[in-house]
Enzyme design. Structure first.
Site, PDB file in Angstrom:
ATOM      1  N   GLU A 233      47.031  -5.828  60.398  1.00 20.83           N
ATOM      2  CA  GLU A 233      45.881  -6.381  59.675  1.00 20.83           C
ATOM      3  C   GLU A 233      46.349  -6.522  58.242  1.00 20.83           C
ATOM      4  OE1 GLU A 233      42.254  -3.976  59.910  1.00 20.83           O
ATOM      5  OE2 GLU A 233      41.733  -4.637  57.881  1.00 20.83           O
TER       6      GLU A 233
ATOM      7  N   ARG B  25      43.524  -8.317  50.021  1.00 16.57           N
ATOM      8  CA  ARG B  25      43.314  -7.674  48.722  1.00 16.57           C
ATOM      9  C   ARG B  25      44.306  -8.196  47.698  1.00 16.57           C
ATOM     10  NH1 ARG B  25      42.654  -1.192  49.463  1.00 16.57           N
ATOM     11  NH2 ARG B  25      41.450  -1.192  51.386  1.00 16.57           N
TER      12      ARG B  25
ATOM     13  N   THR C 146      40.022  -7.388  55.086  1.00 15.95           N
ATOM     14  CA  THR C 146      39.287  -7.545  53.819  1.00 15.95           C
ATOM     15  C   THR C 146      38.847  -8.989  53.619  1.00 15.95           C
ATOM     16  OG1 THR C 146      41.016  -6.039  52.993  1.00 15.95           O
ATOM     17  CG2 THR C 146      39.246  -6.560  51.492  1.00 15.95           C
TER      18      THR C 146
ATOM     19  N   LYS D 146      34.307  -2.650  63.566  1.00 19.43           N
ATOM     20  CA  LYS D 146      35.059  -1.656  62.804  1.00 19.43           C
ATOM     21  C   LYS D 146      34.072  -0.585  62.347  1.00 19.43           C
ATOM     22  CE  LYS D 146      37.766  -1.662  58.507  1.00 19.43           C
ATOM     23  NZ  LYS D 146      38.872  -2.373  57.861  1.00 19.43           N
TER      24      LYS D 146
END
Ligand SMILES: O=C(O)C(=O)C[C@H](O)[C@H](O)COP(=O)(O)O
Length: 213
Positions: A41, A45, A69, A129
């Site tokens: 993943e 960011r 993100t 998640k």
């Protein structure tokens, strides 16, 4: 269940990667694949995320490369165009979730309470998640929150480490665990890809032990 999500469940651990420099993408992906976790993943960011996803997806077509993100539909588009096979977000943004569902892009949004889980259910999701897992109540909280939502599976992320991951993976509500411990930024920065490969191998052993394989 979607094929990509199924495969993530089989792999058991999703390495959460923060890359500051896309030049690290290839050796990192190599270490992940060699160690036995052909999955990442790559979090949005950093500015290097998109290019890193592109490199990993091109060089390792069998690897499950996803974007983390992801906070906007524009990032979804960029991630998918770069080759991301799945999308992860820290929270549940209804707009982003709907957008992915409409386009048949696997999305695993962060859920930290029953209302989030119900929004996910309403969008037809089967895996969410749970973030930030340890800080938000850990496995005990997941077991409690999962009880009324029989079909829902969770991917805890945040504070997961080699010690506590076993207990998570042994629970039938857990689809897979996300974590950054084997791909820490300082290891990547120092070019310690051999060390990363060893940590990945250890993680693979933990998955096997937890699942009695
Ligand atoms: O950036 C995101 O979208 C996130 O969801 C956060 C990450 O999943 C966690 O920060 C990983 O947690 P650690 O394994 O404790 O480092």
């Amino acid at each position: 269940m979607n094929e990509v999500l199924k495969q993530i469940g089989e792999i058991g651990i999703v390495p959460v990667v923060v890359l500051n420099d896309a030049k690290d993408a290839e050796p990192l992906a190599q270490a992940l694949c060699d160690g036995g976790l052909p999955c990442a993943e790559v979090t949005f960011r950093t500015d290097a995320a998109e290019e890193s996803i592109r490199i990993m997806a091109e060089k390792f077509p069998n690897m499950l490369v996803g974007a983390g993100t992801v906070l906007t539909t524009e990032q979804v588009d960029r991630a998918v165009a770069a080759g991301a096979k799945f999308i992860v977000s820290p929270g549940l943004n209804p707009k982003v979730v709907k957008y992915c569902v409409e386009k048949n892009i696997p999305i695993t949004p962060g859920c930290a309470n029953p209302s989030d889980v119900e929004q996910a259910l309403e969008n037809g999701l089967e895996v969410v998640k749970f973030f930030p897992a340890e800080q938000a109540g850990g496995l005990a909280y997941i077991k409690a929150i999962a009880a009324p939502y029989v079909g829902m599976k969770f991917m805890p992320t945040g504070g997961i480490n080699p010690k506590n991951v076993k207990e998570y993976l042994a629970c039938d509500k857990i689809h897979a665990c996300g974590g950054s411990w084997m791909v820490k930024g300082d290891l990547v920065k120092a070019g310690e890809f051999d060390k990363i490969r060893e940590l990945v191998k250890e993680a693979v052993e933990i998955v096997k032990e937890s699942r009695g394989k």
